[in-house]
Design an enzyme around this catalytic site. Structure first.
Site, PDB file in Angstrom:
ATOM      1  N   THR A 144       0.863  -1.175   0.000  1.00 47.60           N
ATOM      2  CA  THR A 144       0.000   0.000   0.000  1.00 47.60           C
ATOM      3  C   THR A 144       0.902   1.228   0.000  1.00 47.60           C
ATOM      4  OG1 THR A 144      -1.639  -1.234   1.236  1.00 47.60           O
ATOM      5  CG2 THR A 144      -1.846   1.158   1.246  1.00 47.60           C
ATOM      6  N   LYS A 151       5.676  -4.446  -6.579  1.00 48.20           N
ATOM      7  CA  LYS A 151       6.048  -4.804  -7.943  1.00 48.20           C
ATOM      8  C   LYS A 151       5.290  -6.018  -8.470  1.00 48.20           C
ATOM      9  CE  LYS A 151      10.122  -3.845  -9.441  1.00 48.20           C
ATOM     10  NZ  LYS A 151       9.938  -2.509 -10.023  1.00 48.20           N
ATOM     11  N   ASN A 211      15.950  -3.778 -14.960  1.00 46.74           N
ATOM     12  CA  ASN A 211      16.183  -2.435 -15.480  1.00 46.74           C
ATOM     13  C   ASN A 211      17.681  -2.110 -15.418  1.00 46.74           C
ATOM     14  OD1 ASN A 211      16.785  -1.480 -12.890  1.00 46.74           O
ATOM     15  ND2 ASN A 211      14.787  -0.497 -12.608  1.00 46.74           N
ATOM     16  N   GLY A 263      14.245   2.664 -19.738  1.00 44.76           N
ATOM     17  CA  GLY A 263      13.398   3.849 -19.680  1.00 44.76           C
ATOM     18  C   GLY A 263      12.998   4.316 -21.072  1.00 44.76           C
ATOM     19  N   ALA A 264      13.179   5.605 -21.339  1.00 50.09           N
ATOM     20  CA  ALA A 264      12.777   6.187 -22.620  1.00 50.09           C
ATOM     21  C   ALA A 264      13.520   5.576 -23.814  1.00 50.09           C
ATOM     22  CB  ALA A 264      13.000   7.692 -22.593  1.00 50.09           C
ATOM     23  N   ASP A 280       4.725  10.524 -15.534  1.00 46.12           N
ATOM     24  CA  ASP A 280       5.110   9.828 -14.305  1.00 46.12           C
ATOM     25  C   ASP A 280       5.563   8.420 -14.691  1.00 46.12           C
ATOM     26  OD1 ASP A 280       5.329   8.563 -11.870  1.00 46.12           O
ATOM     27  OD2 ASP A 280       3.312   9.052 -11.176  1.00 46.12           O
ATOM     28  N   ASP A 289       7.129  -2.358 -14.202  1.00 47.63           N
ATOM     29  CA  ASP A 289       6.149  -3.391 -13.862  1.00 47.63           C
ATOM     30  C   ASP A 289       5.074  -3.508 -14.938  1.00 47.63           C
ATOM     31  OD1 ASP A 289       7.519  -3.868 -11.505  1.00 47.63           O
ATOM     32  OD2 ASP A 289       6.304  -2.442 -10.371  1.00 47.63           O
ATOM     33  N   ASN A 315       6.717  -2.568 -24.830  1.00 52.27           N
ATOM     34  CA  ASN A 315       7.245  -1.197 -24.819  1.00 52.27           C
ATOM     35  C   ASN A 315       6.112  -0.207 -25.034  1.00 52.27           C
ATOM     36  OD1 ASN A 315      10.048  -1.240 -24.466  1.00 52.27           O
ATOM     37  ND2 ASN A 315      10.497  -1.396 -26.641  1.00 52.27           N
ATOM     38  N   GLY A 330       0.597   8.103 -11.282  1.00 56.90           N
ATOM     39  CA  GLY A 330       0.322   6.949 -10.436  1.00 56.90           C
ATOM     40  C   GLY A 330       0.937   5.673 -10.992  1.00 56.90           C
TER      41      GLY A 330
HETATM   42  N1  LIG Z   1      10.036   8.145 -20.774  1.00 57.08           N
HETATM   43  C1  LIG Z   1       9.570   7.030 -21.355  1.00 57.08           C
HETATM   44  N2  LIG Z   1       9.060   7.073 -22.607  1.00 57.08           N
HETATM   45  C2  LIG Z   1       8.595   5.959 -23.190  1.00 57.08           C
HETATM   46  N3  LIG Z   1       8.615   4.744 -22.634  1.00 57.08           N
HETATM   47  C3  LIG Z   1       9.120   4.624 -21.400  1.00 57.08           C
HETATM   48  C4  LIG Z   1       9.629   5.758 -20.691  1.00 57.08           C
HETATM   49  N4  LIG Z   1      10.066   5.320 -19.478  1.00 57.08           N
HETATM   50  C5  LIG Z   1       9.823   3.991 -19.441  1.00 57.08           C
HETATM   51  N5  LIG Z   1       9.271   3.564 -20.597  1.00 57.08           N
HETATM   52  C6  LIG Z   1       8.876   2.174 -20.929  1.00 57.08           C
HETATM   53  O1  LIG Z   1       8.852   1.413 -19.725  1.00 57.08           O
HETATM   54  C7  LIG Z   1       9.841   0.376 -19.756  1.00 57.08           C
HETATM   55  C8  LIG Z   1      10.453   0.204 -18.396  1.00 57.08           C
HETATM   56  O2  LIG Z   1      10.994   1.443 -17.960  1.00 57.08           O
HETATM   57  P1  LIG Z   1      12.223   1.527 -16.951  1.00 57.08           P
HETATM   58  O3  LIG Z   1      12.314   2.937 -16.520  1.00 57.08           O
HETATM   59  O4  LIG Z   1      13.425   0.926 -17.579  1.00 57.08           O
HETATM   60  O5  LIG Z   1      11.771   0.560 -15.764  1.00 57.08           O
HETATM   61  P2  LIG Z   1      11.694   0.786 -14.166  1.00 57.08           P
HETATM   62  O6  LIG Z   1      10.318   1.283 -13.904  1.00 57.08           O
HETATM   63  O7  LIG Z   1      11.943  -0.576 -13.601  1.00 57.08           O
HETATM   64  O8  LIG Z   1      12.753   1.760 -13.824  1.00 57.08           O
HETATM   65  C9  LIG Z   1      10.826   0.800 -20.821  1.00 57.08           C
HETATM   66  O9  LIG Z   1      11.476  -0.338 -21.361  1.00 57.08           O
HETATM   67  C10 LIG Z   1       9.904   1.502 -21.824  1.00 57.08           C
HETATM   68  O10 LIG Z   1       9.225   0.545 -22.598  1.00 57.08           O
HETATM   69  C1  LIG Z   2      15.107  -0.028 -11.284  1.00 57.11           C
HETATM   70  O1  LIG Z   2      14.287  -0.719 -10.378  1.00 57.11           O
HETATM   71  C2  LIG Z   2      14.598  -0.456  -9.020  1.00 57.11           C
HETATM   72  C3  LIG Z   2      13.761  -1.402  -8.180  1.00 57.11           C
HETATM   73  O2  LIG Z   2      14.425  -2.628  -8.138  1.00 57.11           O
HETATM   74  C4  LIG Z   2      14.358   1.003  -8.715  1.00 57.11           C
HETATM   75  O3  LIG Z   2      14.684   1.279  -7.375  1.00 57.11           O
HETATM   76  C5  LIG Z   2      15.219   1.843  -9.636  1.00 57.11           C
HETATM   77  O4  LIG Z   2      14.943   3.217  -9.453  1.00 57.11           O
HETATM   78  C6  LIG Z   2      14.992   1.477 -11.095  1.00 57.11           C
HETATM   79  N1  LIG Z   2      15.981   2.126 -11.932  1.00 57.11           N
HETATM   80  C7  LIG Z   2      15.692   3.000 -12.893  1.00 57.11           C
HETATM   81  C8  LIG Z   2      16.853   3.549 -13.657  1.00 57.11           C
HETATM   82  O5  LIG Z   2      14.571   3.356 -13.137  1.00 57.11           O
END
Ligand SMILES: Nc1ncnc2c1ncn2[C@@H]1O[C@H](COP(=O)(O)OP(=O)(O)O)[C@@H](O)[C@H]1O
Ligand SMILES: *[C@@H]1O[C@H](CO)[C@@H](O)[C@H](O)[C@H]1NC(C)=O
Ligand SMILES: *[C@@H]1O[C@H](CO)[C@@H](O)[C@H](O)[C@H]1NC(C)=O
Length: 268
Positions: free
Chosen positions: A27, A55, A145, A183-184, A209, A215, A241, A252
């Site tokens: 939560t 997660k 990640n 990420g992006a 966000d 996840d 993706n 959120g």
């Molecule tokens: N800024 C973004 N623009 C587009 N897709 C994103 C962006 N951030 C994350 N994603 C999507 O979410 C997936 C997981 O994001 P990531 O930030 O690597 O994971 P985590 O939430 O574990 O840090 C990426 O592989 C991509 O598909």
């Molecule tokens: C990757 O996932 C971890 C949780 O295991 C999180 O704490 C961390 O911020 C994430 N890294 C990125 C670059 O988003």
């Protein structure tokens, strides 16, 4: 406790889940403030809300919203948060047959997603450097990640090229398929059958966000592994993706996860 006629109840009795998630339900108590308080300081907040996170549960909710028959294996507290959490899972049409309530505090460590042919998708979150080596050899898909990849390999992961090298190390530890999300930048995949790292970019979107994007990605991937096993891994990743990129465009965690009805038809 559960009355018949509740959503999700019917299939729970008859159809086995195609995606089973073992992991955490948490939560989130979120206070929006203009800054962090100093030690012992009390400050005014602008807003407060309670969200559903963890997660494991996040991944399960995303898979369920895409239409997967899901089951959540985990524990929540024997308290009002725990009761609310179970209700949240049911609202998302997730089987709570194996979601237990305990007097002890819930601890979330890692999550494993399994389908009926026991394909396992392992997400080492939060990562620890001395992860039990069996996690590498026993999972079909190992997905982490960039920061988790750094912790696990000791290599710096700042680019798709770096991720390719880290994936190589993880593959050598016994993984069949490694995916590192960036990420992006989308993600990088590497498999035993195609041992050359492949960068799979994602959509250019305006991120609002990014909490829980990983996840959303893992939940979507579990959905495709379970329901579209004939798709190539690359195609599953492209679609995951896309779904995760939708999730970063709203605030959120679970509240930003799209439902099948809100997504383009070509994803299904
Ligand atoms: N800024 C973004 N623009 C587009 N897709 C994103 C962006 N951030 C994350 N994603 C999507 O979410 C997936 C997981 O994001 P990531 O930030 O690597 O994971 P985590 O939430 O574990 O840090 C990426 O592989 C991509 O598909
Ligand atoms: C990757 O996932 C971890 C949780 O295991 C999180 O704490 C961390 O911020 C994430 N890294 C990125 C670059 O988003
Ligand atoms: C998937 O592949 C299997 C075996 O290759 C085949 O029998 C099945 O019809 C395919 N399913 C779909 C939905 O294309």
């Amino acid at each position: 406790m559960a009355a018949s006629g509740e959503p999700g109840r019917q299939w729970q009795e008859q159809v086995a889940a195609a995606v089973v998630v073992v992991g955490s339900c948490m939560t989130d108590l979120v206070s929006l403030t203009s800054r962090l308080p100093k030690t012992g300081e009390t400050i005014h907040g602008q807003k407060f809300f309670i969200g559903f996170g963890g997660k494991g549960a996040n991944q399960c909710v995303q898979a369920a919203r895409l239409g997967a028959k899901t089951s959540m294996v985990g524990k929540v507290g024997k308290d009002s948060f725990g009761n609310d959490y179970i209700e949240n899972l049911k609202q998302n049409d997730i089987s709570t047959e194996f979601t237990y309530q305990t007097e002890d505090a819930a601890t979330g460590t890692a999550s494993i997603i399994v389908n009926n042919e026991v394909k396992t998708l392992f997400n080492p979150a939060p990562a620890i450097a001395d992860l039990d080596p069996r996690f590498y050899t026993l999972s079909d898909v190992f997905c982490c990640n960039e920061s988790e990849a750094e912790i696990l390999t000791g290599l710096e992961v700042r680019s798709p090229e770096d991720a390719g090298q880290a994936a190589q190390v993880l593959l050598e530890r016994g993984c069949c398929i490694v995916i590192i999300t960036l990420g992006a930048e989308g993600c990088v995949m590497l498999s035993r059958t195609e041992p050359v790292p492949k960068h799979i970019p994602t959509e250019k979107v305006k991120a609002v966000d990014t909490t829980g994007a990983g996840d959303s990605f893992v939940g979507a991937l579990a959905f495709y592994l379970a329901y579209y096993p004939n798709l190539s891994l690359e195609e599953m990743i492209k679609r995951s993706n896309f779904i995760a990129a939708v999730s970063v465009q709203a605030t959120g965690t679970q509240s930003s996860y799209p439902y099948k009805k809100d997504l383009p038809l070509y994803l299904f």
